[in-house]
Design a protein around this motif. Structure first.
Motif, PDB file in Angstrom:
ATOM      1  N   PRO A 191       0.926  -1.409  -0.173  1.00  0.00           N
ATOM      2  CA  PRO A 191      -0.139   0.538  -0.319  1.00  0.00           C
ATOM      3  C   PRO A 191       0.601   1.059  -0.122  1.00  0.00           C
ATOM      4  O   PRO A 191       1.933   1.280   0.708  1.00  0.00           O
ATOM      5  N   ARG A 192       0.001   1.992  -0.679  1.00  0.00           N
ATOM      6  CA  ARG A 192       1.045   3.477  -0.497  1.00  0.00           C
ATOM      7  C   ARG A 192       0.623   3.746   0.995  1.00  0.00           C
ATOM      8  O   ARG A 192      -0.073   3.582   1.746  1.00  0.00           O
ATOM      9  N   SER A 193       2.121   4.367   1.485  1.00  0.00           N
ATOM     10  CA  SER A 193       2.732   4.812   2.787  1.00  0.00           C
ATOM     11  C   SER A 193       1.837   6.293   2.437  1.00  0.00           C
ATOM     12  O   SER A 193       1.329   7.478   1.497  1.00  0.00           O
ATOM     13  N   GLY A 247       3.042   9.487   0.559  1.00  0.00           N
ATOM     14  CA  GLY A 247       3.250   9.004  -1.013  1.00  0.00           C
ATOM     15  C   GLY A 247       4.246   8.001  -1.089  1.00  0.00           C
ATOM     16  O   GLY A 247       3.789   7.922  -2.560  1.00  0.00           O
ATOM     17  N   TYR A 266       6.587   4.587  -1.512  1.00  0.00           N
ATOM     18  CA  TYR A 266       5.949   3.056  -1.394  1.00  0.00           C
ATOM     19  C   TYR A 266       7.152   2.410  -0.286  1.00  0.00           C
ATOM     20  O   TYR A 266       8.316   2.565  -0.912  1.00  0.00           O
ATOM     21  N   ASN A 305      -4.768   1.922  -8.033  1.00  0.00           N
ATOM     22  CA  ASN A 305      -5.036   1.870  -6.710  1.00  0.00           C
ATOM     23  C   ASN A 305      -4.983   1.940  -5.464  1.00  0.00           C
ATOM     24  O   ASN A 305      -5.292   1.289  -5.029  1.00  0.00           O
ATOM     25  N   GLY A 306      -3.848   2.910  -5.574  1.00  0.00           N
ATOM     26  CA  GLY A 306      -2.807   3.403  -4.383  1.00  0.00           C
ATOM     27  C   GLY A 306      -1.800   2.010  -4.052  1.00  0.00           C
ATOM     28  O   GLY A 306      -1.679   1.353  -2.503  1.00  0.00           O
ATOM     29  N   GLN A 307      -1.618   0.744  -5.008  1.00  0.00           N
ATOM     30  CA  GLN A 307      -1.316  -0.518  -4.339  1.00  0.00           C
ATOM     31  C   GLN A 307       0.303  -0.380  -5.359  1.00  0.00           C
ATOM     32  O   GLN A 307      -0.402  -0.172  -6.664  1.00  0.00           O
TER      33      GLN A 307
END
Length: 193
Positions: A78-80, A83, A85, A186-188
């Motif tokens: 997941p994105r921290s 912003g 990874y 999607n944020g991953q």
């Protein structure tokens, strides 16, 4: 604690004492009520201090972590909140946290991480250079015996130790190209072999 810390602590102690004395003198007619309010404010203050002191632990607990789905041969990260990874790899059985940097060519270790994974001073000789966003830095090429990310193990990987100041080690494209699929969706960040 340094002498400056003791001085700051003494200053805060004197300031707190002055405030308490002022508060008691101002409210001496209703001392019982004043003590109740002081106790309440003291508890609120202690709660705030505890929250500030434990914030990093709370953030690490709540923050989403990388998921390894070994049966599917993939890792989802997941994105921290900042912003980026982050991936935790085990290098020589020592966990090292990397920021994924698709703008970096190689895997770049901080001097602290290099020391933690067992690279001695004589193993780290700064004779090469690299151009970074902060300009030219000296680097030391090294070989990593065992690098593991979940179920994926790689050996004898090339990396560099940065002589300059870095807060986190960088995971560049040479390592990411070991995966057959790299996708940000999607944020991953999704890695598959």
């Amino acid at each position: 604690m340094s002498g400056m810390d003791y001085g700051n602590l003494a200053y805060l102690g004197i300031l707190a004492t002055a405030l308490v004395v002022w508060f008691v003198v101002q409210n001496r007619q209703s001392l019982n009520k004043t003590l109740q309010q002081a106790a309440l404010w003291g508890l609120i203050f202690m709660g705030v201090l505890a929250g500030v002191g434990l914030w990093e632990d709370i953030r690490q607990t709540v923050q989403p972590q990388q998921m390894v789905m070994s049966d599917a041969g993939r890792i989802a990260v997941p994105r921290s909140p900042d912003g980026h990874y982050y991936l935790t790899l085990e290098i020589n059985a020592t966990p090292v946290r990397f920021v994924v940097d698709t703008g970096a060519t190689s895997m770049v270790l901080t001097r602290e991480d290099a020391r933690r994974i067992g690279l001695n001073e004589e193993d780290v000789i700064f004779y090469s250079e690299a151009m970074t966003a902060n300009g030219l830095v000296r680097t030391a090429p090294v070989r990593l015996e065992d690098v593991a990310l979940g179920p994926f193990h790689d050996s004898n990987l090339r990396a560099f130790v940065n002589e300059g100041e870095m807060t986190k080690s960088l995971l560049g494209m040479e390592y990411l190209h070991l995966f057959r699929r790299l996708e940000i969706n999607n944020g991953q960040l999704i890695l598959e072999r």
